[in-house]
Design a protein around this motif. Structure first.
Motif, PDB file in Angstrom:
ATOM      1  N   GLY A 270      29.897  34.693   1.599  1.00  7.82           N
ATOM      2  CA  GLY A 270      29.745  33.752   2.680  1.00  7.82           C
ATOM      3  C   GLY A 270      28.604  32.704   2.275  1.00  7.82           C
TER       4      GLY A 270
ATOM      5  N   SER B 137      29.262  29.301   1.241  1.00  6.96           N
ATOM      6  CA  SER B 137      30.085  28.261   1.255  1.00  6.96           C
ATOM      7  C   SER B 137      29.344  27.374   2.334  1.00  6.96           C
ATOM      8  CB  SER B 137      31.358  28.274   1.410  1.00  6.96           C
ATOM      9  OG  SER B 137      32.035  28.775   2.527  1.00  6.96           O
ATOM     10  N   THR B 138      28.837  28.097   3.540  1.00  5.72           N
ATOM     11  CA  THR B 138      28.392  27.481   4.733  1.00  5.72           C
ATOM     12  C   THR B 138      26.992  27.958   5.331  1.00  5.72           C
ATOM     13  OG1 THR B 138      29.848  28.446   6.115  1.00  5.72           O
ATOM     14  CG2 THR B 138      30.489  26.253   5.287  1.00  5.72           C
TER      15      THR B 138
ATOM     16  N   ILE C 223      24.214  30.217   7.193  1.00  8.44           N
ATOM     17  CA  ILE C 223      23.149  31.005   6.522  1.00  8.44           C
ATOM     18  C   ILE C 223      23.182  31.320   4.974  1.00  8.44           C
ATOM     19  CG2 ILE C 223      22.045  33.220   6.860  1.00  8.44           C
ATOM     20  CD1 ILE C 223      23.004  33.265   9.810  1.00  8.44           C
TER      21      ILE C 223
ATOM     22  N   ARG D 195      35.714  31.757   0.670  1.00 10.47           N
ATOM     23  CA  ARG D 195      37.099  31.639   0.046  1.00 10.47           C
ATOM     24  C   ARG D 195      37.382  30.296  -0.383  1.00 10.47           C
ATOM     25  NH1 ARG D 195      39.384  32.800   6.082  1.00 10.47           N
ATOM     26  NH2 ARG D 195      37.315  31.795   6.364  1.00 10.47           N
ATOM     27  N   ASN D 196      36.717  29.043  -0.009  1.00 10.77           N
ATOM     28  CA  ASN D 196      36.576  27.952  -0.195  1.00 10.77           C
ATOM     29  C   ASN D 196      35.914  27.433  -1.514  1.00 10.77           C
ATOM     30  OD1 ASN D 196      36.320  24.852  -0.302  1.00 10.77           O
ATOM     31  ND2 ASN D 196      36.180  24.805   1.979  1.00 10.77           N
TER      32      ASN D 196
ATOM     33  N   ASP E 105      38.961  35.909  -0.977  1.00 13.58           N
ATOM     34  CA  ASP E 105      39.292  36.517   0.420  1.00 13.58           C
ATOM     35  C   ASP E 105      38.760  37.796   0.432  1.00 13.58           C
ATOM     36  OD1 ASP E 105      39.778  37.001   3.154  1.00 13.58           O
ATOM     37  OD2 ASP E 105      41.780  36.426   2.822  1.00 13.58           O
ATOM     38  N   LEU E 106      37.482  37.825   1.210  1.00 16.20           N
ATOM     39  CA  LEU E 106      37.064  39.317   1.048  1.00 16.20           C
ATOM     40  C   LEU E 106      37.527  40.196   2.580  1.00 16.20           C
ATOM     41  CD1 LEU E 106      33.159  38.332   0.489  1.00 16.20           C
ATOM     42  CD2 LEU E 106      34.785  39.417  -1.071  1.00 16.20           C
TER      43      LEU E 106
ATOM     44  N   ASN F  90      26.573  38.654   3.354  1.00 19.85           N
ATOM     45  CA  ASN F  90      26.286  37.678   4.701  1.00 19.85           C
ATOM     46  C   ASN F  90      27.586  37.153   5.007  1.00 19.85           C
ATOM     47  OD1 ASN F  90      25.050  35.158   5.952  1.00 19.85           O
ATOM     48  ND2 ASN F  90      26.405  34.419   4.595  1.00 19.85           N
TER      49      ASN F  90
ATOM     50  N   TYR G  29      33.242  42.076  17.428  1.00 15.36           N
ATOM     51  CA  TYR G  29      32.281  41.579  16.698  1.00 15.36           C
ATOM     52  C   TYR G  29      30.861  42.401  16.937  1.00 15.36           C
ATOM     53  CZ  TYR G  29      28.715  38.235  15.092  1.00 15.36           C
ATOM     54  OH  TYR G  29      27.825  37.774  14.165  1.00 15.36           O
TER      55      TYR G  29
ATOM     56  N   LYS H  97      28.766  44.788  13.995  1.00 14.38           N
ATOM     57  CA  LYS H  97      27.306  44.521  13.912  1.00 14.38           C
ATOM     58  C   LYS H  97      26.351  45.626  14.214  1.00 14.38           C
ATOM     59  CE  LYS H  97      27.888  40.096  11.884  1.00 14.38           C
ATOM     60  NZ  LYS H  97      27.556  40.043  10.685  1.00 14.38           N
TER      61      LYS H  97
ATOM     62  N   VAL I 183      22.496  30.874  15.725  1.00 12.74           N
ATOM     63  CA  VAL I 183      21.829  29.972  14.755  1.00 12.74           C
ATOM     64  C   VAL I 183      23.082  28.964  14.624  1.00 12.74           C
ATOM     65  CG1 VAL I 183      21.494  29.924  12.060  1.00 12.74           C
ATOM     66  CG2 VAL I 183      21.375  32.104  13.188  1.00 12.74           C
TER      67      VAL I 183
ATOM     68  N   THR J 198      25.289  26.992  13.108  1.00 14.19           N
ATOM     69  CA  THR J 198      26.276  27.015  11.922  1.00 14.19           C
ATOM     70  C   THR J 198      27.827  26.797  12.319  1.00 14.19           C
ATOM     71  OG1 THR J 198      26.879  29.454  11.851  1.00 14.19           O
ATOM     72  CG2 THR J 198      24.682  28.839  10.827  1.00 14.19           C
TER      73      THR J 198
ATOM     74  N   PHE K  81      30.238  29.552  15.195  1.00 13.78           N
ATOM     75  CA  PHE K  81      31.088  29.523  16.711  1.00 13.78           C
ATOM     76  C   PHE K  81      32.296  28.785  16.758  1.00 13.78           C
ATOM     77  CE2 PHE K  81      26.545  30.107  16.947  1.00 13.78           C
ATOM     78  CZ  PHE K  81      26.355  31.239  17.501  1.00 13.78           C
TER      79      PHE K  81
HETATM   80  N1  NAP Z   1      25.514  31.806  13.555  1.00 15.11           N
HETATM   81  C1  NAP Z   1      25.130  32.801  14.518  1.00 15.11           C
HETATM   82  O1  NAP Z   1      24.534  32.582  15.450  1.00 15.11           O
HETATM   83  C2  NAP Z   1      24.969  34.039  13.965  1.00 15.11           C
HETATM   84  C3  NAP Z   1      24.214  34.989  14.603  1.00 15.11           C
HETATM   85  C4  NAP Z   1      23.908  36.262  14.104  1.00 15.11           C
HETATM   86  C5  NAP Z   1      24.643  36.613  13.000  1.00 15.11           C
HETATM   87  N2  NAP Z   1      25.452  35.834  12.270  1.00 15.11           N
HETATM   88  C6  NAP Z   1      25.899  36.362  11.230  1.00 15.11           C
HETATM   89  O2  NAP Z   1      25.721  35.573   9.960  1.00 15.11           O
HETATM   90  C7  NAP Z   1      26.655  35.625   8.919  1.00 15.11           C
HETATM   91  C8  NAP Z   1      26.750  34.144   8.467  1.00 15.11           C
HETATM   92  O3  NAP Z   1      27.422  33.436   9.331  1.00 15.11           O
HETATM   93  P1  NAP Z   1      26.981  31.762   9.746  1.00 15.11           P
HETATM   94  O4  NAP Z   1      26.501  31.826  11.023  1.00 15.11           O
HETATM   95  O5  NAP Z   1      26.421  31.307   8.675  1.00 15.11           O
HETATM   96  O6  NAP Z   1      28.805  31.278   9.765  1.00 15.11           O
HETATM   97  P2  NAP Z   1      29.464  30.617   8.946  1.00 15.11           P
HETATM   98  O7  NAP Z   1      28.873  29.407   8.598  1.00 15.11           O
HETATM   99  O8  NAP Z   1      30.850  30.421   9.435  1.00 15.11           O
HETATM  100  O9  NAP Z   1      29.553  31.322   7.582  1.00 15.11           O
HETATM  101  C9  NAP Z   1      30.509  32.434   7.336  1.00 15.11           C
HETATM  102  C10 NAP Z   1      30.695  32.339   5.677  1.00 15.11           C
HETATM  103  O10 NAP Z   1      31.545  33.414   5.652  1.00 15.11           O
HETATM  104  C11 NAP Z   1      32.546  33.215   4.617  1.00 15.11           C
HETATM  105  N3  NAP Z   1      33.781  33.890   4.953  1.00 15.11           N
HETATM  106  C12 NAP Z   1      34.383  33.837   6.156  1.00 15.11           C
HETATM  107  N4  NAP Z   1      35.564  34.514   5.963  1.00 15.11           N
HETATM  108  C13 NAP Z   1      35.672  34.894   4.917  1.00 15.11           C
HETATM  109  C14 NAP Z   1      36.495  35.877   3.981  1.00 15.11           C
HETATM  110  N5  NAP Z   1      37.647  36.342   4.610  1.00 15.11           N
HETATM  111  N6  NAP Z   1      36.089  36.222   2.798  1.00 15.11           N
HETATM  112  C15 NAP Z   1      35.231  35.693   2.231  1.00 15.11           C
HETATM  113  N7  NAP Z   1      34.404  34.645   2.824  1.00 15.11           N
HETATM  114  C16 NAP Z   1      34.455  34.571   4.189  1.00 15.11           C
HETATM  115  C17 NAP Z   1      32.672  31.693   4.894  1.00 15.11           C
HETATM  116  O11 NAP Z   1      33.302  30.912   3.858  1.00 15.11           O
HETATM  117  P3  NAP Z   1      34.764  30.419   3.743  1.00 15.11           P
HETATM  118  O12 NAP Z   1      35.185  30.088   4.872  1.00 15.11           O
HETATM  119  O13 NAP Z   1      34.847  29.428   2.546  1.00 15.11           O
HETATM  120  O14 NAP Z   1      35.629  31.841   3.192  1.00 15.11           O
HETATM  121  C18 NAP Z   1      31.389  31.375   5.206  1.00 15.11           C
HETATM  122  O15 NAP Z   1      30.624  30.810   3.859  1.00 15.11           O
HETATM  123  C19 NAP Z   1      27.784  36.407   9.624  1.00 15.11           C
HETATM  124  O16 NAP Z   1      27.846  37.697   9.098  1.00 15.11           O
HETATM  125  C20 NAP Z   1      27.580  36.304  10.900  1.00 15.11           C
HETATM  126  O17 NAP Z   1      28.192  37.316  11.732  1.00 15.11           O
HETATM  127  C21 NAP Z   1      25.485  34.469  12.653  1.00 15.11           C
END
Ligand code: NAP
Length: 261
Positions: free
Chosen positions: A10, A12-13, A15, A35-36, A61-62, A88, A153, A157, A186, A188, A191
């Motif tokens: 994860g 690419s974007t 956290i 993936r990207n 794709d994970l 992540n 979800y 977690k 966070v 990002t 959502f």
């Molecule tokens: N944002 C919040 O409020 C929050 C709060 C608590 C916990 N979290 C957790 O923090 C972690 C990171 O989330 P984020 O907030 O940084 O969101 P995000 O910006 O959407 O990041 C998600 C990352 O996972 C990758 N991903 C998604 N589907 C995938 C797949 N099938 N195979 C491989 N990679 C995949 C995405 O990249 P691609 O699309 O390029 O594949 C991206 O790099 C997640 O586990 C999330 O549950 C987030």
């Protein structure tokens, strides 16, 4: 002292991307997975130019069966030993359980649970042979209580949190540190990707930046913490389960998921 090459899913974007910047600044070589592929390559170029580290991209794709095994084999084939694993990558789903489709729930389980667990197993074996390693699993404060309208979800977690705490205890004898990072909201693309309106969440004073959460998680891992909950309000929310009935917590999180976000 925490050292060596990092594999981060994860990347690419959000956290994950923020963690890459933080780790590259500390001169860790990186293996980026998401993936990207275009985003990964652009990030790899930036980090290499800015910090002089070696960054390898692995677009994948994970959320499909066998992804963890393929990734582990690919690392072996490239001669990339992984000292630090950061699980992540994760997605959320939100909606009415009866009317939403199961395909998205299935992919969530594959990504947030199955691949994460298998990566922990495969890379922990290598780390155990070297008698040293670090694993950071990104859970959430959602792991501390059920979450109606986002039940899958929240359950995923809770799994990540419990697995990480269990492995943290068990793998210590092998020289492996395991930390669960439990952020609250966070800022990002998470959502938007989950179909959740962002305005209210991003206006919430408890919402943190990806950079602050990334730094808290990595410093927690470095100092050997089993659990990291960034932010005072998030710590309070996580602890509230000790003092309030679980049914009441479930009702509150359900109301929030249904109405206020
Ligand atoms: N944002 C919040 O409020 C929050 C709060 C608590 C916990 N979290 C957790 O923090 C972690 C990171 O989330 P984020 O907030 O940084 O969101 P995000 O910006 O959407 O990041 C998600 C990352 O996972 C990758 N991903 C998604 N589907 C995938 C797949 N099938 N195979 C491989 N990679 C995949 C995405 O990249 P691609 O699309 O390029 O594949 C991206 O790099 C997640 O586990 C999330 O549950 C987030």
């Amino acid at each position: 002292m925490m050292k060596g090459r990092v594999l981060i899913t994860g990347a690419s974007t959000g956290i994950g991307e923020a963690m890459c910047h933080y780790l590259a600044k500390q001169k860790h070589d990186l293996v980026l997975v998401a993936r990207n592929g275009e985003r990964l390559q652009a990030l790899a170029k930036t980090l290499t130019e800015q910090f002089g580290v070696t960054v390898t991209s692995c677009p994948m794709d994970l959320a499909v069966n066998g992804a963890a095994l393929s990734l582990h084999e690919w690392c072996k084939s490239q001669g990339l030993n992984i000292d630090i694993l950061i699980n992540n990558a994760g997605v959320g789903t939100r909606g009415d359980w009866i009317s939403t489709n199961f395909d998205d729930e299935y992919r969530l389980i594959q990504l947030n649970i199955v691949t994460l667990a298998e990566l922990c197993k495969l890379f922990a074996r290598d780390m155990a042979e070297r008698k040293q390693g670090w694993i950071l699993n990104v859970a959430s404060i959602a792991g501390f209580q059920p979450g109606p309208w986002m039940s899958n979800y929240y359950a995923s977690k809770a799994y990540v949190l419990s697995l990480s705490e269990g492995l943290g205890h068990e793998l210590k004898a092998h020289g492996i540190t395991v930390t669960a990072l439990c952020p609250g909201p966070v800022k990002t693309p998470f959502f938007e990707n989950a179909g959740i309106p962002e305005e209210k969440i991003f206006a919430n004073p408890a919402t943190m930046t990806a950079e602050a959460v990334a730094a808290a998680g990595i410093e927690g891992l470095r100092s050997g913490k089993r659990l990291v909950i960034p932010g005072f309000i998030n710590k309070m929310i996580a602890q509230s389960g000790r003092v309030s009935p679980r049914n009441m917590q479930t009702a509150v999180s359900g109301w929030l998921n249904q109405h206020s976000i």
